[in-house]
Design a protein around this motif. Structure first.
Motif, PDB file in Angstrom:
ATOM      1  N   VAL A 164       0.849  -1.184   0.000  1.00  0.00           N
ATOM      2  CA  VAL A 164       0.000   0.000   0.000  1.00  0.00           C
ATOM      3  C   VAL A 164       0.888   1.239   0.000  1.00  0.00           C
ATOM      4  O   VAL A 164       1.761   1.386   0.873  1.00  0.00           O
ATOM      5  CB  VAL A 164      -0.939   0.034   1.213  1.00  0.00           C
ATOM      6  CG1 VAL A 164      -1.894   1.220   1.112  1.00  0.00           C
ATOM      7  CG2 VAL A 164      -1.712  -1.277   1.329  1.00  0.00           C
ATOM      8  N   VAL A 165       0.677   2.109  -0.984  1.00  0.00           N
ATOM      9  CA  VAL A 165       1.436   3.355  -1.097  1.00  0.00           C
ATOM     10  C   VAL A 165       0.486   4.508  -0.796  1.00  0.00           C
ATOM     11  O   VAL A 165      -0.626   4.567  -1.330  1.00  0.00           O
ATOM     12  CB  VAL A 165       2.036   3.521  -2.507  1.00  0.00           C
ATOM     13  CG1 VAL A 165       2.878   4.792  -2.576  1.00  0.00           C
ATOM     14  CG2 VAL A 165       2.880   2.302  -2.875  1.00  0.00           C
ATOM     15  N   PHE A 166       0.919   5.397   0.077  1.00  0.00           N
ATOM     16  CA  PHE A 166       0.110   6.545   0.491  1.00  0.00           C
ATOM     17  C   PHE A 166       0.689   7.801  -0.154  1.00  0.00           C
ATOM     18  O   PHE A 166       1.823   8.195   0.142  1.00  0.00           O
ATOM     19  CB  PHE A 166       0.118   6.683   2.015  1.00  0.00           C
ATOM     20  CG  PHE A 166      -0.402   5.472   2.741  1.00  0.00           C
ATOM     21  CD1 PHE A 166      -1.732   5.396   3.142  1.00  0.00           C
ATOM     22  CD2 PHE A 166       0.435   4.395   3.014  1.00  0.00           C
ATOM     23  CE1 PHE A 166      -2.219   4.279   3.811  1.00  0.00           C
ATOM     24  CE2 PHE A 166      -0.040   3.273   3.680  1.00  0.00           C
ATOM     25  CZ  PHE A 166      -1.373   3.213   4.075  1.00  0.00           C
ATOM     26  N   LEU A 167      -0.090   8.418  -1.038  1.00  0.00           N
ATOM     27  CA  LEU A 167       0.380   9.562  -1.812  1.00  0.00           C
ATOM     28  C   LEU A 167      -0.294  10.838  -1.322  1.00  0.00           C
ATOM     29  O   LEU A 167      -1.523  10.876  -1.182  1.00  0.00           O
ATOM     30  CB  LEU A 167       0.067   9.353  -3.294  1.00  0.00           C
ATOM     31  CG  LEU A 167       0.649   8.081  -3.924  1.00  0.00           C
ATOM     32  CD1 LEU A 167       0.067   7.880  -5.314  1.00  0.00           C
ATOM     33  CD2 LEU A 167       2.168   8.175  -3.985  1.00  0.00           C
ATOM     34  N   PRO A 168       0.480  11.899  -1.060  1.00  0.00           N
ATOM     35  CA  PRO A 168      -0.129  13.161  -0.634  1.00  0.00           C
ATOM     36  C   PRO A 168      -1.171  13.638  -1.638  1.00  0.00           C
ATOM     37  O   PRO A 168      -0.930  13.646  -2.850  1.00  0.00           O
ATOM     38  CB  PRO A 168       1.063  14.111  -0.563  1.00  0.00           C
ATOM     39  CG  PRO A 168       2.250  13.224  -0.313  1.00  0.00           C
ATOM     40  CD  PRO A 168       1.957  11.971  -1.081  1.00  0.00           C
ATOM     41  N   ALA A 169      -2.331  14.023  -1.125  1.00  0.00           N
ATOM     42  CA  ALA A 169      -3.419  14.470  -1.993  1.00  0.00           C
ATOM     43  C   ALA A 169      -3.344  15.963  -2.276  1.00  0.00           C
ATOM     44  O   ALA A 169      -4.092  16.462  -3.125  1.00  0.00           O
ATOM     45  CB  ALA A 169      -4.771  14.135  -1.357  1.00  0.00           C
ATOM     46  N   ASP A 170      -2.454  16.685  -1.584  1.00  0.00           N
ATOM     47  CA  ASP A 170      -2.312  18.119  -1.828  1.00  0.00           C
ATOM     48  C   ASP A 170      -0.921  18.560  -1.379  1.00  0.00           C
ATOM     49  O   ASP A 170      -0.186  17.812  -0.724  1.00  0.00           O
ATOM     50  CB  ASP A 170      -3.405  18.910  -1.103  1.00  0.00           C
ATOM     51  CG  ASP A 170      -3.529  18.548   0.365  1.00  0.00           C
ATOM     52  OD1 ASP A 170      -2.476  18.483   1.048  1.00  0.00           O
ATOM     53  OD2 ASP A 170      -4.657  18.311   0.840  1.00  0.00           O
ATOM     54  N   ASP A 171      -0.556  19.787  -1.740  1.00  0.00           N
ATOM     55  CA  ASP A 171       0.782  20.302  -1.425  1.00  0.00           C
ATOM     56  C   ASP A 171       0.997  20.418   0.084  1.00  0.00           C
ATOM     57  O   ASP A 171       2.100  20.163   0.582  1.00  0.00           O
ATOM     58  CB  ASP A 171       0.982  21.665  -2.080  1.00  0.00           C
ATOM     59  CG  ASP A 171       1.060  21.578  -3.598  1.00  0.00           C
ATOM     60  OD1 ASP A 171       1.339  20.471  -4.102  1.00  0.00           O
ATOM     61  OD2 ASP A 171       0.843  22.607  -4.278  1.00  0.00           O
ATOM     62  N   ARG A 172      -0.048  20.797   0.798  1.00  0.00           N
ATOM     63  CA  ARG A 172       0.073  20.948   2.242  1.00  0.00           C
ATOM     64  C   ARG A 172       0.455  19.625   2.892  1.00  0.00           C
ATOM     65  O   ARG A 172       1.302  19.578   3.792  1.00  0.00           O
ATOM     66  CB  ARG A 172      -1.237  21.475   2.815  1.00  0.00           C
ATOM     67  CG  ARG A 172      -1.225  21.700   4.320  1.00  0.00           C
ATOM     68  CD  ARG A 172      -2.586  22.200   4.792  1.00  0.00           C
ATOM     69  NE  ARG A 172      -2.646  22.348   6.237  1.00  0.00           N
ATOM     70  CZ  ARG A 172      -3.730  22.705   6.905  1.00  0.00           C
ATOM     71  NH1 ARG A 172      -4.856  22.972   6.248  1.00  0.00           N
ATOM     72  NH2 ARG A 172      -3.706  22.806   8.211  1.00  0.00           N
ATOM     73  N   THR A 173      -0.168  18.548   2.429  1.00  0.00           N
ATOM     74  CA  THR A 173       0.150  17.225   2.980  1.00  0.00           C
ATOM     75  C   THR A 173       1.562  16.815   2.610  1.00  0.00           C
ATOM     76  O   THR A 173       2.293  16.258   3.436  1.00  0.00           O
ATOM     77  CB  THR A 173      -0.856  16.178   2.473  1.00  0.00           C
ATOM     78  OG1 THR A 173      -2.164  16.509   2.948  1.00  0.00           O
ATOM     79  CG2 THR A 173      -0.484  14.781   2.954  1.00  0.00           C
ATOM     80  N   ALA A 174       1.961  17.093   1.363  1.00  0.00           N
ATOM     81  CA  ALA A 174       3.316  16.748   0.924  1.00  0.00           C
ATOM     82  C   ALA A 174       4.354  17.449   1.795  1.00  0.00           C
ATOM     83  O   ALA A 174       5.365  16.843   2.208  1.00  0.00           O
ATOM     84  CB  ALA A 174       3.505  17.135  -0.542  1.00  0.00           C
ATOM     85  N   GLU A 175       4.123  18.711   2.109  1.00  0.00           N
ATOM     86  CA  GLU A 175       5.048  19.450   2.966  1.00  0.00           C
ATOM     87  C   GLU A 175       5.064  18.893   4.387  1.00  0.00           C
ATOM     88  O   GLU A 175       6.122  18.790   5.021  1.00  0.00           O
ATOM     89  CB  GLU A 175       4.645  20.928   2.986  1.00  0.00           C
ATOM     90  CG  GLU A 175       4.831  21.627   1.635  1.00  0.00           C
ATOM     91  CD  GLU A 175       4.235  23.025   1.631  1.00  0.00           C
ATOM     92  OE1 GLU A 175       3.705  23.449   2.693  1.00  0.00           O
ATOM     93  OE2 GLU A 175       4.287  23.689   0.574  1.00  0.00           O
ATOM     94  N   ALA A 176       3.876  18.525   4.885  1.00  0.00           N
ATOM     95  CA  ALA A 176       3.793  17.981   6.241  1.00  0.00           C
ATOM     96  C   ALA A 176       4.506  16.639   6.341  1.00  0.00           C
ATOM     97  O   ALA A 176       5.232  16.380   7.310  1.00  0.00           O
ATOM     98  CB  ALA A 176       2.330  17.832   6.647  1.00  0.00           C
ATOM     99  N   VAL A 177       4.313  15.762   5.343  1.00  0.00           N
ATOM    100  CA  VAL A 177       4.983  14.456   5.348  1.00  0.00           C
ATOM    101  C   VAL A 177       6.490  14.644   5.294  1.00  0.00           C
ATOM    102  O   VAL A 177       7.250  13.962   6.002  1.00  0.00           O
ATOM    103  CB  VAL A 177       4.486  13.595   4.170  1.00  0.00           C
ATOM    104  CG1 VAL A 177       5.366  12.352   4.011  1.00  0.00           C
ATOM    105  CG2 VAL A 177       3.036  13.183   4.380  1.00  0.00           C
ATOM    106  N   ASP A 178       6.941  15.574   4.466  1.00  0.00           N
ATOM    107  CA  ASP A 178       8.373  15.839   4.360  1.00  0.00           C
ATOM    108  C   ASP A 178       8.920  16.352   5.699  1.00  0.00           C
ATOM    109  O   ASP A 178      10.005  15.945   6.145  1.00  0.00           O
ATOM    110  CB  ASP A 178       8.631  16.871   3.261  1.00  0.00           C
ATOM    111  CG  ASP A 178      10.117  17.139   3.060  1.00  0.00           C
ATOM    112  OD1 ASP A 178      10.854  16.192   2.718  1.00  0.00           O
ATOM    113  OD2 ASP A 178      10.536  18.298   3.274  1.00  0.00           O
ATOM    114  N   HIS A 179       8.162  17.211   6.355  1.00  0.00           N
ATOM    115  CA  HIS A 179       8.582  17.728   7.663  1.00  0.00           C
ATOM    116  C   HIS A 179       8.671  16.608   8.692  1.00  0.00           C
ATOM    117  O   HIS A 179       9.656  16.523   9.458  1.00  0.00           O
ATOM    118  CB  HIS A 179       7.591  18.797   8.136  1.00  0.00           C
ATOM    119  CG  HIS A 179       7.858  19.296   9.518  1.00  0.00           C
ATOM    120  ND1 HIS A 179       8.903  20.139   9.814  1.00  0.00           N
ATOM    121  CD2 HIS A 179       7.211  19.051  10.699  1.00  0.00           C
ATOM    122  CE1 HIS A 179       8.904  20.403  11.110  1.00  0.00           C
ATOM    123  NE2 HIS A 179       7.888  19.764  11.667  1.00  0.00           N
TER     124      HIS A 179
END
Length: 306
Positions: free
Chosen positions: A278-293
């Motif tokens: 199962v791969v979890f992909l950020p659905a928006d830029d805000r989530t992508a930034e939060a996951v990276d943080h």
């Protein structure tokens, strides 16, 4: 396995007792197949199928007579199937019931699967057997290629068998990975923290319970359910026996750090092992930034849970 656990498991596999107002018998032993057909009949309104409304009734949904007529079988035969007294309807009868209930593709597949395992229950003694926790080295290498993405390998019992470091970062502080052998069902139904972590907890609980019917084997399902039912309670049993095919949407999480995550889920079957990547992909830029943080806050690498 303790007698109480055995009794709880049998109750789950059998489904809820028949409703006397629907012509059922409290003494009858139900089946997953009968439980699903009753649930769909109760939730289907006559007008949705172009049938006349027979006025106020004690129970909602279709009458047995309506469904039996549409499927081309007798009411007595439908009653036997619903109450578990006939556990081997032919594929033609199963398809006719699917047509009569206007099931969609996912519901039709679920009906056929329940018909299969209901028949299997008659011919084999189901013993509780834990599923393998081994993940093939090639599958682990594939998971490693997804770093620093959020991904895991699990099975339909909810076992988390291996995961990336980014997955651990997202799960940190939630309690999900606290157990020696993390399991999503145990977490969702027994850990209060899950209700704040999963924004749509009810939908996730329905998904997890439904996926148990696709467990690696009936023996594996018995092994998990016998231990989970006594501690998870009626809410788990009710969801398992509802047989509502979930509409899987964006996974919304409230991370303890204050981040609000929205993740798309892509599931890839590892059919040889009855496991899923199962791969979890950020659905928006805000989530992508939060996951990276969250990922930068932690360190480590690929983890396999044995």
């Amino acid at each position: 396995m303790a007698p109480d656990s055995q009794a709880a498991l049998r109750l789950v596999l059998a489904g809820p007792p028949s409703n006397p107002e629907r012509g059922g018998s409290l003494a009858g032993v139900g089946t997953p197949l009968g439980s699903f057909i009753r649930a769909k009949r109760d939730s289907t309104q006559p007008h949705a199928l172009g049938l006349p409304d027979h006025g106020r009734r004690r129970s909602p949904g279709l009458r047995r007579l309506d469904l039996a007529t549409r499927a081309g079988i007798s009411v007595e035969y439908l009653t036997r199937i619903e109450q578990g007294r006939d556990r081997n309807p032919s594929p033609e009868v199963v398809d006719a019931l699917a047509d009569a209930l206007c099931l969609d593709a996912a519901e039709r597949n679920h009906l056929r699967y329940l018909a299969k395992i209901t028949g299997d229950e008659c011919t084999v003694q189901i013993r509780p057997v834990p599923p393998t926790r081994r993940v093939r080295p090639s599958a682990l290498r594939t998971l490693h290629l997804l770093e620093p993405g959020v991904a895991m390998i699990g099975n339909r019992l909810g076992d988390v068998l291996a995961h990336t470091d980014a997955f651990r970062s997202v799960a940190t502080g939630t309690g999900l990975l606290d157990a020696p052998h993390p399991n999503l069902n145990h977490y969702a139904f027994t850990d209060p923290r899950s209700r704040s972590f999963f924004v749509d907890w009810d939908d996730i609980a329905d998904e997890l319970a439904f996926d148990l019917w696709r467990a690696p084997s009936l023996e594996n399902l018995e092994w998990l359910t016998a231990g989970l039912t006594p501690v998870a309670g009626e809410d788990f049993t009710r969801r398992l026996n509802r047989h509502v095919v979930p509409r899987r949407g964006v996974l919304r999480l409230n991370h303890p750090s204050g981040h609000h995550l929205r993740l798309h889920r892509e599931t890839f079957e590892l059919a040889e092992d009855a496991q899923q990547l199962v791969v979890f992909l950020p659905a928006d830029d805000r989530t992508a930034e939060a996951v990276d943080h969250l990922h930068r806050r932690s360190h480590g690498g690929l983890r396999s849970i044995s």
